[in-house]
Design an enzyme around this catalytic site. Structure first.
Site, PDB file in Angstrom:
ATOM      1  N   ASP A 172       0.810  -1.221   0.000  1.00  0.00           N
ATOM      2  CA  ASP A 172       0.000   0.000   0.000  1.00  0.00           C
ATOM      3  C   ASP A 172       0.846   1.276   0.000  1.00  0.00           C
ATOM      4  OD1 ASP A 172      -2.230  -1.674   0.121  1.00  0.00           O
ATOM      5  OD2 ASP A 172      -2.141  -1.718   2.314  1.00  0.00           O
ATOM      6  N   LYS A 192       1.824   1.943  -5.131  1.00  0.00           N
ATOM      7  CA  LYS A 192       2.377   1.367  -6.366  1.00  0.00           C
ATOM      8  C   LYS A 192       1.446   1.630  -7.548  1.00  0.00           C
ATOM      9  CE  LYS A 192       2.385  -2.580  -4.291  1.00  0.00           C
ATOM     10  NZ  LYS A 192       2.073  -2.183  -2.905  1.00  0.00           N
ATOM     11  N   GLY A 246      -4.566  -4.480  -3.757  1.00  0.00           N
ATOM     12  CA  GLY A 246      -5.542  -3.460  -4.117  1.00  0.00           C
ATOM     13  C   GLY A 246      -4.768  -2.218  -4.494  1.00  0.00           C
ATOM     14  N   HIS A 247      -4.738  -1.913  -5.779  1.00  0.00           N
ATOM     15  CA  HIS A 247      -3.937  -0.800  -6.281  1.00  0.00           C
ATOM     16  C   HIS A 247      -4.878   0.289  -6.784  1.00  0.00           C
ATOM     17  CE1 HIS A 247      -0.238  -3.600  -7.034  1.00  0.00           C
ATOM     18  NE2 HIS A 247      -0.690  -3.633  -5.803  1.00  0.00           N
ATOM     19  N   THR A 248      -4.689   1.497  -6.257  1.00  0.00           N
ATOM     20  CA  THR A 248      -5.621   2.580  -6.556  1.00  0.00           C
ATOM     21  C   THR A 248      -5.026   3.532  -7.580  1.00  0.00           C
ATOM     22  OG1 THR A 248      -6.160   2.444  -4.219  1.00  0.00           O
ATOM     23  CG2 THR A 248      -7.124   4.296  -5.446  1.00  0.00           C
ATOM     24  N   GLN A 280       2.033  -6.105  -3.083  1.00  0.00           N
ATOM     25  CA  GLN A 280       2.556  -6.159  -1.706  1.00  0.00           C
ATOM     26  C   GLN A 280       3.860  -5.357  -1.602  1.00  0.00           C
ATOM     27  OE1 GLN A 280       1.508  -9.612  -3.072  1.00  0.00           O
ATOM     28  NE2 GLN A 280      -0.424  -8.642  -2.599  1.00  0.00           N
ATOM     29  N   GLY A 297     -10.992  -3.605   3.655  1.00  0.00           N
ATOM     30  CA  GLY A 297     -11.573  -2.497   4.414  1.00  0.00           C
ATOM     31  C   GLY A 297     -11.051  -2.422   5.844  1.00  0.00           C
ATOM     32  N   LYS A 336       2.677  10.249  -0.681  1.00  0.00           N
ATOM     33  CA  LYS A 336       1.891  10.660   0.490  1.00  0.00           C
ATOM     34  C   LYS A 336       2.626  11.620   1.424  1.00  0.00           C
ATOM     35  CE  LYS A 336      -1.755   7.799   1.238  1.00  0.00           C
ATOM     36  NZ  LYS A 336      -2.570   6.677   1.698  1.00  0.00           N
ATOM     37  N   GLY A 382      -0.413  13.987  -3.540  1.00  0.00           N
ATOM     38  CA  GLY A 382      -1.862  13.773  -3.602  1.00  0.00           C
ATOM     39  C   GLY A 382      -2.138  12.546  -4.435  1.00  0.00           C
TER      40      GLY A 382
HETATM   41  P1  GDP Z   1      -0.752   0.199  -3.547  1.00  0.00           P
HETATM   42  O1  GDP Z   1      -1.356  -1.064  -3.038  1.00  0.00           O
HETATM   43  O2  GDP Z   1       0.702   0.292  -3.289  1.00  0.00           O
HETATM   44  O3  GDP Z   1      -1.076   0.464  -4.985  1.00  0.00           O
HETATM   45  O4  GDP Z   1      -1.428   1.370  -2.715  1.00  0.00           O
HETATM   46  P2  GDP Z   1      -2.997   1.541  -2.386  1.00  0.00           P
HETATM   47  O5  GDP Z   1      -3.697   1.982  -3.597  1.00  0.00           O
HETATM   48  O6  GDP Z   1      -3.510   0.325  -1.678  1.00  0.00           O
HETATM   49  O7  GDP Z   1      -2.947   2.654  -1.274  1.00  0.00           O
HETATM   50  C1  GDP Z   1      -2.428   3.918  -1.534  1.00  0.00           C
HETATM   51  C2  GDP Z   1      -3.537   4.953  -1.305  1.00  0.00           C
HETATM   52  O8  GDP Z   1      -2.950   6.233  -1.220  1.00  0.00           O
HETATM   53  C3  GDP Z   1      -4.524   5.033  -2.444  1.00  0.00           C
HETATM   54  O9  GDP Z   1      -5.775   5.372  -1.936  1.00  0.00           O
HETATM   55  C4  GDP Z   1      -3.971   6.159  -3.315  1.00  0.00           C
HETATM   56  O10 GDP Z   1      -4.976   6.825  -4.074  1.00  0.00           O
HETATM   57  C5  GDP Z   1      -3.430   7.070  -2.264  1.00  0.00           C
HETATM   58  N1  GDP Z   1      -2.260   7.880  -2.666  1.00  0.00           N
HETATM   59  C6  GDP Z   1      -1.208   7.538  -3.450  1.00  0.00           C
HETATM   60  N2  GDP Z   1      -0.289   8.522  -3.479  1.00  0.00           N
HETATM   61  C7  GDP Z   1      -0.783   9.514  -2.669  1.00  0.00           C
HETATM   62  C8  GDP Z   1      -0.290  10.781  -2.261  1.00  0.00           C
HETATM   63  O11 GDP Z   1       0.806  11.211  -2.596  1.00  0.00           O
HETATM   64  N3  GDP Z   1      -1.077  11.491  -1.399  1.00  0.00           N
HETATM   65  C9  GDP Z   1      -2.287  11.052  -0.965  1.00  0.00           C
HETATM   66  N4  GDP Z   1      -2.988  11.827  -0.134  1.00  0.00           N
HETATM   67  N5  GDP Z   1      -2.780   9.849  -1.330  1.00  0.00           N
HETATM   68  C10 GDP Z   1      -2.027   9.100  -2.166  1.00  0.00           C
HETATM   69  P1  IMO Z   2      -0.913  -4.282  -2.113  1.00  0.00           P
HETATM   70  O1  IMO Z   2      -0.460  -4.879  -3.418  1.00  0.00           O
HETATM   71  C1  IMO Z   2      -0.900  -4.655   2.253  1.00  0.00           C
HETATM   72  C2  IMO Z   2      -0.840  -8.740   3.840  1.00  0.00           C
HETATM   73  C3  IMO Z   2      -2.050  -9.229   4.615  1.00  0.00           C
HETATM   74  C4  IMO Z   2      -1.375 -10.159   5.600  1.00  0.00           C
HETATM   75  C5  IMO Z   2      -0.264 -10.792   4.758  1.00  0.00           C
HETATM   76  C6  IMO Z   2      -0.616 -12.155   4.171  1.00  0.00           C
HETATM   77  O2  IMO Z   2      -2.206  -3.566  -2.215  1.00  0.00           O
HETATM   78  O3  IMO Z   2       0.186  -3.493  -1.499  1.00  0.00           O
HETATM   79  P2  IMO Z   2      -2.208 -12.863   2.153  1.00  0.00           P
HETATM   80  O4  IMO Z   2      -3.673 -12.614   1.925  1.00  0.00           O
HETATM   81  O5  IMO Z   2      -1.327 -12.276   1.114  1.00  0.00           O
HETATM   82  O6  IMO Z   2      -1.896 -14.302   2.422  1.00  0.00           O
HETATM   83  O7  IMO Z   2      -1.892 -12.086   3.541  1.00  0.00           O
HETATM   84  O8  IMO Z   2      -0.015  -9.884   3.698  1.00  0.00           O
HETATM   85  N1  IMO Z   2      -1.124  -8.223   2.482  1.00  0.00           N
HETATM   86  C7  IMO Z   2      -1.097  -6.923   2.145  1.00  0.00           C
HETATM   87  N2  IMO Z   2      -0.910  -5.828   2.909  1.00  0.00           N
HETATM   88  N3  IMO Z   2      -1.056  -4.525   0.906  1.00  0.00           N
HETATM   89  C8  IMO Z   2      -1.225  -5.617   0.143  1.00  0.00           C
HETATM   90  O9  IMO Z   2      -1.235  -5.567  -1.212  1.00  0.00           O
HETATM   91  C9  IMO Z   2      -1.294  -6.886   0.755  1.00  0.00           C
HETATM   92  N4  IMO Z   2      -1.467  -8.152   0.302  1.00  0.00           N
HETATM   93  C10 IMO Z   2      -1.347  -8.954   1.362  1.00  0.00           C
HETATM   94  O10 IMO Z   2      -2.708  -8.156   5.247  1.00  0.00           O
HETATM   95  O11 IMO Z   2      -0.757  -9.425   6.617  1.00  0.00           O
HETATM   96 MG    MG Z   3      -2.922  -1.695  -1.802  1.00  0.00          MG
END
Ligand code: GDP
Ligand code: IMO
Ligand code: MG
Length: 435
Positions: free
Chosen positions: A13, A16, A40-42, A222, A300, A329, A413
């Site tokens: 998170d 990426k 979960g990539h946003t 991850q 969630g 961030k 952002g």
């Molecule tokens: P990922 O799993 O590495 O792709 O990251 P996620 O999407 O799970 O979580 C990153 C969250 O931070 C998402 O809701 C993005 O929209 C948000 N985000 C990414 N870069 C920034 C930033 O520079 N500032 C803010 N406020 N939010 C960001």
């Molecule tokens: P992204 O790609 C954050 C964590 C789970 C748990 C451990 C093992 O969005 O960064 P699993 O379901 O993979 O067997 O769970 O890994 N985990 C993540 N934490 N971001 C993720 O993906 C994750 N994918 C798995 O919370 O601790």
């Molecule tokens: Mg994520």
């Protein structure tokens, strides 16, 4: 042969998705190389927010071929839902290619993951409950189904029958329901019919692209600290998010990688169980979680939040051979009076700057912090490093010094354009990183 790997340097998170989307504009192919729908990539473009679990975060660009590589474990139901979601947004998904060799997450993998976590009770890993561990387990045990199997009825029946013999014993022993062969065969055939136009030999697809001189991005899921080998085992995922995983899971050789971009955010988060030395359980942590909207994209669940930790950063830079870093961030830290940066641990009375390989040692690590004065002003609209508040610049420089490689983008952002780009020429840079 420009191939660039994007990899998380923390516990996932890190942003990426945003980073991949930002860089994807200039590339031809984007590949997901490991993990499954635990990710979960946003991606945020204008008013539109898209959350992706299996398709790489380049899928929003019409010119890009999106590859789900052989190293990914695919839940076909999630993939079909995701394709439908994208089609609903008017996105052309005909260029989504799925490796025939990628393994299938079966419904019994999901059931086993959930039942096993329930059995572990307080010792649970806190998985996403998506069947990731059991699916990779079956892959290693040579009991798995691959995407190519979904279109061959006889083979499906034979493999499912073989797998269910012991899956059902295990499920029943954990008080979970058993599965029957024929409904699973029917389900798999339906998935196969829908997904067969997307199945491909993605290794040759990627190799052909590289031979043509096309730019290929490989997107990790991850992060390095959740890596099966490098994370704090057993509180890890079941694949190799590190850059090496891009070779085995994406179909390229180590010498074909030109650049490894490590992605990190300005503080730390972790979802699920496991040691987290800099975790914040106070109002500062809650404030960061709220402003950063730190809730799991997939489950969630609230993410645990902490100060940035440079001890695992140095380890993550080393094992990924990260050649450049994206810092996300930074805007979330605006308004904090004093920002703490963990620079070392005290373990059993001794100072160390080395990430311990033992999870038990890590559990005893007491963080040693350096304080940085914060800044008050919002920075969402800043587009050059020089325009950042001086204290923010100082913090970025400190992170860069600890990483030992340049920070090439700073994100302020979630939106695609809320990004500070530094003058940067892609390069092959092999840092020798000290522990
Ligand atoms: P990922 O799993 O590495 O792709 O990251 P996620 O999407 O799970 O979580 C990153 C969250 O931070 C998402 O809701 C993005 O929209 C948000 N985000 C990414 N870069 C920034 C930033 O520079 N500032 C803010 N406020 N939010 C960001
Ligand atoms: P992204 O790609 C954050 C964590 C789970 C748990 C451990 C093992 O969005 O960064 P699993 O379901 O993979 O067997 O769970 O890994 N985990 C993540 N934490 N971001 C993720 O993906 C994750 N994918 C798995 O919370 O601790
Ligand atoms: Mg994520």
């Amino acid at each position: 042969m420009p191939a660039t790997v994007i990899v998380g340097l923390q516990w996932g998170d890190e942003g990426k998705g945003k980073t991949t989307d930002f860089l994807a504009e200039q590339v031809a192919v984007v590949v997901r190389y490991q993990g499954g729908d635990n990710a979960g990539h946003t991606v945020v473009v204008g008013e539109e927010t898209v959350k992706l679990q299996l398709c790489p975060s380049g899928v929003l660009y019409p010119h890009i071929t999106s590859v789900i590589g052989n190293g990914v474990v695919v839940n076909p139901a999630t993939l079909i839902r995701e394709l439908d979601m994208l089609i609903g947004k008017g996105i052309d998904v005909s260029k989504v290619r799925v490796s025939r060799s990628a393994h299938v997450i079966m419904p019994y993998h999901v059931a086993l993951d959930k039942a096993n976590e329930a059995r572990l009770g307080g010792a649970k890993v806190g998985t996403t409950g998506r069947g990731i561990g059991p699916a990779y387990g079956d892959r290693a045990w040579r009991l798995g189904l691959r995407m190519e199997d979904l279109v061959v009825e006889d083979r499906l029946r034979e493999r499912i029958t073989r797998a269910l013999a012991d899956k059902n014993l295990l499920l029943e022993s954990m008080g979970a329901e058993r599965f029957e062969v024929e409904p699973l065969v029917a389900q798999c055939l339906a998935w196969g019919e829908r997904l067969s136009p997307h199945l491909d030999d993605t290794t040759w697809l990627v190799q052909d692209a590289l031979r043509r001189g096309d730019h290929v991005l490989l997107e990790g899921a991850q992060g390095a600290l959740l890596d099966l080998d490098h994370g704090s085992y057993p509180f890890v995922t079941s694949s190799n998010p590190v850059a090496g995983g891009a070779c085995t899971g994406g179909g390229i050789g180590p010498l074909q990688v030109d650049e490894v971009i490590g992605v990190m955010k300005a503080y730390a988060t972790r979802v699920g169980s496991g040691p987290f030395p800099t975790e914040l359980l106070d109002d500062t942590g809650r404030g960061i979680a709220e402003r950063g909207r730190e809730f799991g994209t997939v489950t969630g669940r609230p993410r645990r939040v902490g100060w940035f930790d440079t001890v695992p950063l140095r380890y993550a830079v080393a094992v990924n051979s990260a050649s450049a870093i994206v810092l996300n961030k930074l805007d979330i830290l605006s308004g904090i009076e004093t920002i703490k940066l963990c620079v070392a641990y005290e373990i059993d009375g001794k100072r160390t700057e080395t990430w311990p390989s033992s999870g038990a040692m890590l559990a005893n690590a007491i963080p040693i912090y350096e304080d940085f004065p914060g800044w008050d002003e919002p920075i969402h609209d800043v587009r050059s490093l020089a325009d950042l508040p001086e204290n923010a610049r100082r913090y970025v420089t400190a992170l860069e010094d600890h990483a030992g490689v340049p920070i090439v983008f700073v994100s302020v952002g979630p939106e695609r354009t809320q990004t500070i780009e530094r003058a940067w020429r892609p390069m092959r840079h092999r840092p020798g990183v000290q522990a």
